[in-house]
Design a protein around this motif. Structure first.
Motif: not given
Length: 440
Positions: A377-401
């Protein structure tokens, strides 16, 4: 006058010059002073300009908004970044030693515009902010108090400013220890001002000389410095303008050890209780995970500050313990990167907002299973590596945004966002983006 308020040169590490409890989460209990104690308020009760007014309970209660010590440090770094428009080229974060009791102190120093006497009083009072621009990070006017008090029981500020032809130097003390030990129910924040006249530093007295002398006495009794000469010595490396914040009586953990670890790495500051063991099926996997930024940022200040700002500020450096922090842009290291566009519905009468979302695989994939969205937000990190998918889900493994979400407001500690409908819609959209990327 209570014995704790009387003058003296006793060490700060024991007796009346330190708190009984040095654990932050247990230091909030505050007994109301008796009527007899209230009568002992010193001469600083007169002359509002010679001290800033806050309330003792607020110092600790407000600081509890910072659950994470590095979040408090980031707040102080933000203040230095906001001084870039006033010429700041660096902020230094380092360790110093309290000569009164040999304990470590945490020091922040920048070469920004500094604060004049009025500015330093505004800085050290609660709920005041002059930061109203769309680019400044600070906005609540509370950051200095919450961050310093989260890191230690006491803080002293040295600032030098040039306003027109006037050169001023100010020293302000925000001491939870002093307020607790003297049983204050209305906080005294002593401030000393000086000005440069004919190349000499001379006191600048706004109230009475008695008020100024009382401020000096409290600062010398309750700060790491024993004489006015030692106070003025702190301005030697500030040069023409800038600010230095010294935080002392640093908080300890439940084991009686300092929360901040200065000893394990001479070029870093570590969080003692955060470096937890990592899971990994093999030794190689475990080593990769432990060296990855997503793991190290939890306990290494150098790792955290390397990704704290999305875009590197030109001609500005963060210098941690004498070594420049190398800026890292997470999006630059992604494999098979794809850019998505999100257009949130902010309000009916506002301009159309378009948000770029960089998504890809971590360069260590598939060995590294860590994933998540890094929201700025305004160039400042607010939420690093926020897991929007459930931890146990195989979908999205190793995907970073990576994305910059200026259309939603961060929480007060700037480690999360307000849970508004806009935020919930963003979470849903990011989940869809990750699933779409994974499927493609």
């Amino acid at each position: 006058m209570p014995a704790a308020m009387a003058g003296g040169s006793g060490g700060m590490g024991s007796g009346p010059r330190s708190l009984d409890c040095r654990s932050f989460w247990k230091a909030g209990a505050f007994e109301a002073p008796s009527a007899a104690t209230r009568e002992s308020h010193d001469v600083l009760e007169t002359g509002d300009f010679d001290r800033a007014r806050v309330h003792p309970k607020f110092l600790h209660t407000n600081a509890t908004s910072h659950k994470w010590a590095f979040g408090a440090i980031a707040e102080l770094l933000d203040n230095a970044v906001d001084e870039i428009c006033n010429g700041a080229t660096f902020v230094k974060v380092d360790k110093s030693i309290n000569l009164k009791d040999s304990s470590p102190m945490l020091v922040f120093q920048d070469d920004g515009g500094g604060m004049d006497p009025e500015g330093v009083r505004q800085c050290m009072s609660l709920g005041f902010s002059t930061k109203k621009s769309k680019t400044t990070i600070g906005q609540y006017g509370n950051g200095f108090k919450t961050s310093t008090m989260r890191l230690g029981a006491d803080a002293i500020v040295f600032t030098r400013a040039i306003r027109g032809s006037n050169v001023t130097l100010s020293v302000g003390l925000l001491s939870y220890t002093f307020l607790r030990r003297t049983m204050k129910d209305d906080i005294v924040v002593p401030v000393l001002d000086f000005q440069i006249q004919d190349d000499h530093i001379v006191p600048l007295v706004y109230g009475s000389q008695g008020d100024w002398d009382s401020s000096l006495k409290i600062i010398l009794d309750w700060s790491p410095f024993s004489s006015m000469g030692e106070l003025l010595q702190q301005f030697k490396d500030i040069e023409s303008h800038g600010t230095k914040v010294v935080i002392y009586d640093l908080w300890m953990n439940d084991d009686g050890l300092l929360e901040l670890d200065f000893d394990d790495d001479d070029e870093d500051i570590l969080l003692r209780d955060q470096a937890k063991a990592t899971a990994g099926t093999t030794k190689i996997q475990k080593e990769i995970i432990e060296q990855h930024i997503s793991h190290r940022l939890r306990f290494s200040l150098r790792a955290y500050t390397s990704i704290l700002y999305l875009k590197k500020y030109a001609n500005f450096q963060i210098i941690l313990r004498g070594k420049v922090v190398e800026h890292i842009n997470i999006a630059h290291d992604l494999k098979f990167k794809k850019i998505f566009t999100y257009k949130p519905q902010v309000t009916h009468d506002s301009q159309v907002v378009s948000v770029k979302v960089d998504v890809g695989f971590a360069k260590e994939a598939p060995v590294l299973g860590i994933f998540g969205m890094n929201v700025y937000h305004k160039n400042r990190l607010i939420m690093p590596f926020w897991k929007v998918l459930q931890e146990g889900s195989s979908r999205g493994r190793s995907v970073v945004g990576v994305l910059e979400a200026n259309f939603i407001e961060p929480a007060h500690d700037k480690q999360d966002f307000e849970r508004t409908p806009l935020f919930i819609r963003l979470e849903t959209k990011l989940r869809q983006i990750i699933i779409e990327y994974w499927s493609s």
